[in-house]
Motif scaffolding. Sequence first.
Motif, PDB file in Angstrom:
ATOM      1  N   ILE A  69      28.000  20.451   7.789  1.00 19.35           N
ATOM      2  CA  ILE A  69      29.360  20.527   7.256  1.00 19.35           C
ATOM      3  C   ILE A  69      29.419  19.751   5.945  1.00 19.35           C
ATOM      4  N   GLN A  70      29.890  20.395   4.894  1.00 12.86           N
ATOM      5  CA  GLN A  70      29.965  19.751   3.592  1.00 12.86           C
ATOM      6  C   GLN A  70      31.205  20.220   2.848  1.00 12.86           C
ATOM      7  N   GLN A  71      31.635  19.404   1.897  1.00 12.04           N
ATOM      8  CA  GLN A  71      32.867  19.709   1.186  1.00 12.04           C
ATOM      9  C   GLN A  71      32.695  20.830   0.179  1.00 12.04           C
ATOM     10  N   THR A  72      31.574  20.838  -0.528  1.00  9.00           N
ATOM     11  CA  THR A  72      31.418  21.756  -1.652  1.00  9.00           C
ATOM     12  C   THR A  72      30.239  22.697  -1.453  1.00  9.00           C
ATOM     13  N   ASP A  73      30.223  23.739  -2.246  1.00 10.49           N
ATOM     14  CA  ASP A  73      29.134  24.705  -2.239  1.00 10.49           C
ATOM     15  C   ASP A  73      27.935  24.124  -2.991  1.00 10.49           C
ATOM     16  N   TYR A  74      26.791  24.784  -2.879  1.00 14.31           N
ATOM     17  CA  TYR A  74      25.606  24.407  -3.636  1.00 14.31           C
ATOM     18  C   TYR A  74      25.752  24.865  -5.082  1.00 14.31           C
ATOM     19  N   GLU A  75      25.284  24.034  -6.007  1.00 16.42           N
ATOM     20  CA  GLU A  75      25.284  24.464  -7.406  1.00 16.42           C
ATOM     21  C   GLU A  75      24.377  25.670  -7.586  1.00 16.42           C
ATOM     22  N   THR A  76      23.210  25.623  -6.938  1.00 14.39           N
ATOM     23  CA  THR A  76      22.269  26.732  -7.014  1.00 14.39           C
ATOM     24  C   THR A  76      21.297  26.627  -5.860  1.00 14.39           C
ATOM     25  N   LEU A  77      20.801  27.773  -5.411  1.00 18.49           N
ATOM     26  CA  LEU A  77      19.697  27.813  -4.455  1.00 18.49           C
ATOM     27  C   LEU A  77      18.466  28.461  -5.089  1.00 18.49           C
ATOM     28  N   ASP A  78      18.513  28.657  -6.396  1.00 16.13           N
ATOM     29  CA  ASP A  78      17.355  29.138  -7.149  1.00 16.13           C
ATOM     30  C   ASP A  78      16.276  28.049  -7.058  1.00 16.13           C
ATOM     31  N   PRO A  79      15.139  28.322  -6.404  1.00 13.80           N
ATOM     32  CA  PRO A  79      14.163  27.265  -6.135  1.00 13.80           C
ATOM     33  C   PRO A  79      13.738  26.462  -7.356  1.00 13.80           C
ATOM     34  N   GLN A  80      13.529  27.137  -8.497  1.00 11.75           N
ATOM     35  CA  GLN A  80      13.093  26.409  -9.691  1.00 11.75           C
ATOM     36  C   GLN A  80      14.215  25.545 -10.285  1.00 11.75           C
TER      37      GLN A  80
END
Length: 581
Positions: A69-80
């Motif tokens: 559970i977290q407040q915000t989304d991920y900035e990116t899941l692009d591995p690099q």
Amino acid sequence: MRQRRIVAVACAALLVAGFAGACSKNTGEHTKGPAIRQDAGSISTDPAESQGPAKPMPGAVRGGTLYSIQQTDYETLDPQQIYVNASIAVGQLFTRTLTMFRKDPKTGKDLLVGDLATDTGTDVDQDGKTWRYTLKKGLKYEDGTAITASDVAYGVARSFSPQVAEGPHYIQQWLTGRTDYNKTYQGPYDGGAKMPPGVTVSGRSITFHLQQAEPDFPFAASMGTTTPLPPARDTGPRKLSDHPFSSGPYKIESYQREHQLVLVRNKYWDPRTDPVRHDYFDRFVVEMGPSPVEITNRLLADNGNDRYAVQVGAVAPELISKVLGDRSLAKRELAGYLDYVRYLNINTRRITDVDERRAINYAMDKAGFLQAEGGSPVGDVASTIQSPTTIGYQKYDAYPTPGNHGDVAKAKKLLKGAKPKLVLAFPNTAVGQKEATKIQQSLSRAGFQIVLKPADQDNYLTVLGRRDNPYDIYVSAWASDWPSGSTIIPPLFDGTAIAASGNNSRTYLDAKPVNDRIAAISKEPAAKGAGDWMKLDRQIMTDYAPLVPLYYEKNLSLYGSRVHGILQGGAPRYYDAWVTQ
């Protein structure tokens, strides 16, 4: 490592002369007073330690769903481009890199081992300039196709692209010998070569030919830069951020931005090739949106699916006393010191008067700011750029004030009657608003006129990473990628590395004496460099005052009663966790 970077990188780090780990497990005791972690670790020299499967976790069982559970989304899941703690933690479930840290089952300490690679790398000429890795047999992606050395090279190649600017830059700079590493080669897009400069591939082996000796290369190889990707599966930075192609034990089933991420097992992942990860839980579900207060209250209540949940982010400041006052919660706490230092950054491109920057340092009520964040359980008041967990650390305070509450008289004297108007950017969250208010109150006492500008939390660091961002001051945090000033001072203060976007620098300081010292110290043996980074730390604060060190961070978070095996580092180690029904 920027925050919320790197993060951290698993939980461990190396200096050639020594190694300090960042992970801690729940001992049932609350953190008391300042302390520096002394979890010595090492780099594996035995290829057998890089073989899978990972040692079983005592008592672990398979099955069930682990929730986050977290407040915000991920900035990116692009591995690099992954370089923020929350993304690193989840990314280790669906990405693999050449090397990775794991807990040594014999000592309980952190050990760097080969992940995709058969070992931690071969220093071909014994001079630190040429590093060779051979991939294990049997490595597969989520569609069952083989992972190749050429795919690793392609992953490195795309990290050169200006469109893939948010991740770590170590390997790109070491391959080219330039801070502006993509000046002549900008990756495989728009007709660019699929093989990056300085990289060669032969069969299952990939070799990195560096411009100068880099004995820390095996540690940089544990970052997302070396995540493999077949060119045919490169859907572009934007689409790849939403649906990366899995090489780890889990793969993405669905992802609704700002709402939910669901991972399920990758049936083609072979645990016999992986010395680090487990796949105990069937599914991993990330919920986004609740405030820190809501998350903390839910974990306190420990009902329904929250019994199987992990809190991402700290206990809400308003509830810290409640958590610490309930001894029954100690067994469900992740608590301990982190490598992060939280700063009030001063944009030196906009605030060019060093006395004005010094005045900001004197005016800031650090103790009051920390208290508003939650007090001692959250951190200790800082005075240096580097964390006390950094090898070579020495305490100093270039701008001492009574009780760390600020010295308004000294600040006003430096301002000489001026009342500068400053634009303060902050993430538009409850915590960000509270921080902004405290900063405004502190600096206004000395005559500063503070204009508050809320920014979208999901893009906050991205906006600050733009050289022409329109803000004067803003809060962020940084941790070492391994506990050496070499992963703190250069990324934050090397003015020759400043680009149009994707900057790790938040102050945009570009001072030739600092740049020259960074270049010189970077060539020194690690033992000498440790002390010299600290000397430069002091010089930067004394001569340029580009930021205000606010506090050295600690963590206090909760997890559900049915969750086991979670370890604290820069971010939770989900791959060691399991749940009981």
